[in-house]
Each structure stands twice: as structure tokens, then as C-alpha cells.
Motif scaffolding. Sequence first.
Motif, PDB file in Angstrom:
ATOM      1  N   LYS A  87       9.546   2.334  -2.072  1.00 14.81           N
ATOM      2  CA  LYS A  87       7.963   2.147  -2.716  1.00 14.81           C
ATOM      3  C   LYS A  87       7.985   0.840  -3.486  1.00 14.81           C
ATOM      4  O   LYS A  87       8.761   0.709  -4.145  1.00 14.81           O
ATOM      5  CB  LYS A  87       7.668   3.344  -3.273  1.00 14.81           C
ATOM      6  CG  LYS A  87       7.606   4.829  -2.360  1.00 14.81           C
ATOM      7  CD  LYS A  87       7.145   5.946  -3.044  1.00 14.81           C
ATOM      8  CE  LYS A  87       7.343   7.147  -2.276  1.00 14.81           C
ATOM      9  NZ  LYS A  87       6.872   8.339  -3.145  1.00 14.81           N
ATOM     10  N   VAL A 146       5.441  -6.556   2.335  1.00 16.87           N
ATOM     11  CA  VAL A 146       4.170  -5.599   2.398  1.00 16.87           C
ATOM     12  C   VAL A 146       2.916  -6.302   2.172  1.00 16.87           C
ATOM     13  O   VAL A 146       3.132  -7.601   1.593  1.00 16.87           O
ATOM     14  CB  VAL A 146       4.452  -4.645   1.326  1.00 16.87           C
ATOM     15  CG1 VAL A 146       5.300  -3.487   1.614  1.00 16.87           C
ATOM     16  CG2 VAL A 146       4.535  -5.190  -0.142  1.00 16.87           C
ATOM     17  N   ARG A 155      -2.835   0.008  -2.674  1.00 21.12           N
ATOM     18  CA  ARG A 155      -2.376   0.458  -1.104  1.00 21.12           C
ATOM     19  C   ARG A 155      -1.578  -0.835  -0.587  1.00 21.12           C
ATOM     20  O   ARG A 155      -1.997  -1.967  -0.494  1.00 21.12           O
ATOM     21  CB  ARG A 155      -3.626   0.680  -0.300  1.00 21.12           C
ATOM     22  CG  ARG A 155      -4.530   1.525  -0.657  1.00 21.12           C
ATOM     23  CD  ARG A 155      -5.488   1.875   0.193  1.00 21.12           C
ATOM     24  NE  ARG A 155      -6.457   0.856  -0.018  1.00 21.12           N
ATOM     25  CZ  ARG A 155      -7.762   0.910   0.426  1.00 21.12           C
ATOM     26  NH1 ARG A 155      -8.417   1.959   0.951  1.00 21.12           N
ATOM     27  NH2 ARG A 155      -8.727  -0.052   0.338  1.00 21.12           N
ATOM     28  N   SER A 156      -0.327  -0.407  -0.187  1.00 18.30           N
ATOM     29  CA  SER A 156       0.647  -1.289   0.528  1.00 18.30           C
ATOM     30  C   SER A 156       0.925  -0.961   2.033  1.00 18.30           C
ATOM     31  O   SER A 156       1.094   0.207   2.242  1.00 18.30           O
ATOM     32  CB  SER A 156       1.830  -1.391  -0.438  1.00 18.30           C
ATOM     33  OG  SER A 156       1.710  -1.625  -1.721  1.00 18.30           O
ATOM     34  N   LYS A 157       1.036  -1.958   3.017  1.00 18.14           N
ATOM     35  CA  LYS A 157       1.477  -1.596   4.107  1.00 18.14           C
ATOM     36  C   LYS A 157       2.225  -2.606   4.771  1.00 18.14           C
ATOM     37  O   LYS A 157       2.396  -3.890   4.549  1.00 18.14           O
ATOM     38  CB  LYS A 157       0.030  -1.781   5.066  1.00 18.14           C
ATOM     39  CG  LYS A 157       0.373  -1.437   6.467  1.00 18.14           C
ATOM     40  CD  LYS A 157      -0.963  -1.398   7.358  1.00 18.14           C
ATOM     41  CE  LYS A 157      -1.913  -2.702   7.156  1.00 18.14           C
ATOM     42  NZ  LYS A 157      -2.943  -2.537   8.110  1.00 18.14           N
ATOM     43  N   TYR A 182       4.821  -3.927   8.250  1.00 19.51           N
ATOM     44  CA  TYR A 182       5.035  -4.070   9.691  1.00 19.51           C
ATOM     45  C   TYR A 182       6.569  -4.134   9.867  1.00 19.51           C
ATOM     46  O   TYR A 182       7.292  -5.239  10.062  1.00 19.51           O
ATOM     47  CB  TYR A 182       4.345  -5.051  10.024  1.00 19.51           C
ATOM     48  CG  TYR A 182       2.895  -5.035  10.046  1.00 19.51           C
ATOM     49  CD1 TYR A 182       2.055  -4.182  10.939  1.00 19.51           C
ATOM     50  CD2 TYR A 182       2.134  -5.504   8.950  1.00 19.51           C
ATOM     51  CE1 TYR A 182       0.623  -4.116  10.904  1.00 19.51           C
ATOM     52  CE2 TYR A 182       0.760  -5.371   8.839  1.00 19.51           C
ATOM     53  CZ  TYR A 182       0.003  -4.614   9.766  1.00 19.51           C
ATOM     54  OH  TYR A 182      -1.401  -4.704   9.915  1.00 19.51           O
ATOM     55  N   LYS A 191       4.938   1.224  11.033  1.00 22.33           N
ATOM     56  CA  LYS A 191       3.946   0.953   9.632  1.00 22.33           C
ATOM     57  C   LYS A 191       3.918   1.835   8.614  1.00 22.33           C
ATOM     58  O   LYS A 191       3.138   2.559   8.681  1.00 22.33           O
ATOM     59  CB  LYS A 191       2.601   0.590  10.294  1.00 22.33           C
ATOM     60  CG  LYS A 191       2.187  -0.451  11.259  1.00 22.33           C
ATOM     61  CD  LYS A 191       1.142  -0.788  11.631  1.00 22.33           C
ATOM     62  CE  LYS A 191       0.217   0.415  12.239  1.00 22.33           C
ATOM     63  NZ  LYS A 191      -1.051   0.044  12.403  1.00 22.33           N
ATOM     64  N   ARG A 236       3.191   3.110   4.993  1.00 19.12           N
ATOM     65  CA  ARG A 236       2.166   2.795   4.083  1.00 19.12           C
ATOM     66  C   ARG A 236       2.457   3.601   2.959  1.00 19.12           C
ATOM     67  O   ARG A 236       3.060   4.659   2.721  1.00 19.12           O
ATOM     68  CB  ARG A 236       0.807   3.328   4.552  1.00 19.12           C
ATOM     69  CG  ARG A 236       0.326   2.919   5.836  1.00 19.12           C
ATOM     70  CD  ARG A 236      -0.716   3.689   6.544  1.00 19.12           C
ATOM     71  NE  ARG A 236      -1.391   3.189   7.695  1.00 19.12           N
ATOM     72  CZ  ARG A 236      -2.247   2.125   7.921  1.00 19.12           C
ATOM     73  NH1 ARG A 236      -2.728   1.427   6.811  1.00 19.12           N
ATOM     74  NH2 ARG A 236      -2.400   1.676   9.038  1.00 19.12           N
ATOM     75  N   TYR A 264       0.746   4.299  -1.240  1.00 20.44           N
ATOM     76  CA  TYR A 264      -0.361   4.376  -1.996  1.00 20.44           C
ATOM     77  C   TYR A 264       0.179   5.008  -3.508  1.00 20.44           C
ATOM     78  O   TYR A 264       1.043   5.400  -3.795  1.00 20.44           O
ATOM     79  CB  TYR A 264      -1.074   5.456  -1.729  1.00 20.44           C
ATOM     80  CG  TYR A 264      -1.600   5.423  -0.253  1.00 20.44           C
ATOM     81  CD1 TYR A 264      -2.891   4.656  -0.161  1.00 20.44           C
ATOM     82  CD2 TYR A 264      -1.085   5.836   0.732  1.00 20.44           C
ATOM     83  CE1 TYR A 264      -3.341   4.374   1.361  1.00 20.44           C
ATOM     84  CE2 TYR A 264      -1.448   5.858   2.101  1.00 20.44           C
ATOM     85  CZ  TYR A 264      -2.681   5.079   2.399  1.00 20.44           C
ATOM     86  OH  TYR A 264      -2.948   4.693   3.588  1.00 20.44           O
TER      87      TYR A 264
END
Length: 314
Positions: free
Chosen positions: A153, A201, A273-275, A277, A284, A286, A288
Motif C-alpha cells: 500500500k 501507481v 486514491r491510488s490505482k 496496472y 488493477k 486499488r 484508498y
Amino acid sequence: MHAKTDSEVTSLAASSPTRSPRRPVYYVQSPSRDSHDGEKTTTSFHSTPVLSPMGSPPHSHSSLGRHSRESSSTRFSGSLKPNNSSTKKAEKGAGRKPWNKECAVIEEEGLLDEDEADKALPRKCYLLAFVVGFFVLFSVFGLILWGASRPMKPDVVMKSIKFEQFVIQAGSDSTGVATDMVSMNSTVKLTFRNTATFFGVHVTATPLEVSYSQLTIASGAMKKFYQSRKSQRTVTIVVEGNKIPLYGSGAALSTPTGTTNLPVPLELNFIVRSKAYVLGKLVKPRFYKTIGCSMVLDPKKLNAPTVLKNCTYV
């Protein structure tokens, strides 16, 4: 009744030829070998005269005729058997050869079709097994990557906030209601660090909101950015509000000059918020991070950074 004499017996014996002990000899003409019909044979037999010195009795004639008919038919059938058998064999041979060839061709085509079907079926099975196996392995690999990325994270640390302006003055809202209005200008700094070892991210955030007495008096938006793996950056967000109605909440803070000498308790809240690939758009993960900070505005320390210590990260 009287007994017969010897003369009468002798006369009776001479007058009755059927009771003679000697059997008469008959001569029968055989049927022609050129005959091909049983009916013709029988006709020729009946048309042949019987050479006999004396008339034959009815039972002798019938038995002899039957015997002669049987012998002649036997000879006739015997003479025709080779011809019939050879004819039948020829017919069978002539009739079976094309049929046998046709059957052989059909059977060979059937075998070829079966071989082709046997060859085609495994290919389809192999292709289906390959596709299913590929998807299974791909799914397992994706799950492994997703599971491995979950603990990585991003880390967000709030640094400081600097108030450049904080003014409370009388005014009216858009409907014309008179109330105290506040204007504020500030800058928030935070550090974002990507802890992932094999993926970057994309980072966004909800608007940063500064509230007084549960009333939002300023807000600011963080720009989107991309953070590569095992790296960090310091992000600066401008949070400001212009003439926000207080509706009686800031009565104690209002002054004729617009500046207050009392400390003002404020709250800062937003969500980062991070996403990532990891495997294209198929994997994906994610992340928070909900952040809330409590702070106190000191009017005597304007334009000086205030360290954000009382912050919660969820």
C-alpha cells in the motif's frame, strides 16, 4: 358251391395274362440331351411308345412310368447341373465384382473418414485444452500478482499547512441574508511514497476540505500524478475559500477589522486514491487512504507553516 376241376383252372390261367409269373420287359426311349425344359422331357417321355409283347397292367404301367420319369429327370438334372452351376458362378462372379469393388471403395473411404475424424478430434481437444489451460494459468498468475500487490500500500504522510490569509467580515449570502463571512487561503504539504517493488501507481484524491464547526470554509484539489515503484514525492495543494457564509457560527470571531485574535480550531479531511496496472487492465489493485487532521489556526503565526501532528490514516 362245387369244386372246380383241373380243366377249368387251366382254362382260367390261360385266359388271364396278368397273372402270369413272368414279368414283361419294357423298353423306354431316353429323352434328348438337347432338351432344356422339364416339361419337354415329360412330354417326350409320354410320346415314346412302349414296346411290349403284351399290354401291361395299369399298376405296372404307372409304377414303370413313375420310375422312368424319375430316372429321366435324374439324368436330365444331372446333365444340366454343370451348366447351371457354371452359369450361377459366372452370374455371381459378374455380379459381385462391381459390388465388391464398390464396397471396398466405401469401406476404404469410411476408414479414411474415421482416421480423419480421429485425427481431427484430438486436435480440437488439444486446442480446447490449450485454451482452457492458458486461461487457468493466466488467472492463477493474475491472482498471484493481485495477492502479492495487496500488501504494498502507498504511504501518505501529512507534513504541514501554512495559512496566508484568514479574514472574517460582515456580509450577506446569495439570498441577501446578512451574516458573517470568512475568506481563507492556505497551502497543504504532504509526502506520497510508493512502496511497491514491481509496479507504479496513478494517484488522485478527493477535494481537501477545511471545516469550522462542521461547516466547510475552504477546499482544494490535488492534481493527478503517476508515481513509479519504490519512489516518493512531496505534493503541495492549495486550499482556499472566498466569502463563505458562517450563519452565526463565527460571531465570536468577528471583529471590526476582520482579523481575529483568538485561535480557530479547524479540521482537514480528504481521501487519497491510488490505482496500479500490474497486468494491464486485468489486474488493477486499488488503494484508498482516508486522512483526517485536527489543527488550530493561530492568527499570530500567519504565513508560517504549522506542522500537522494530529492526523489519522485509515
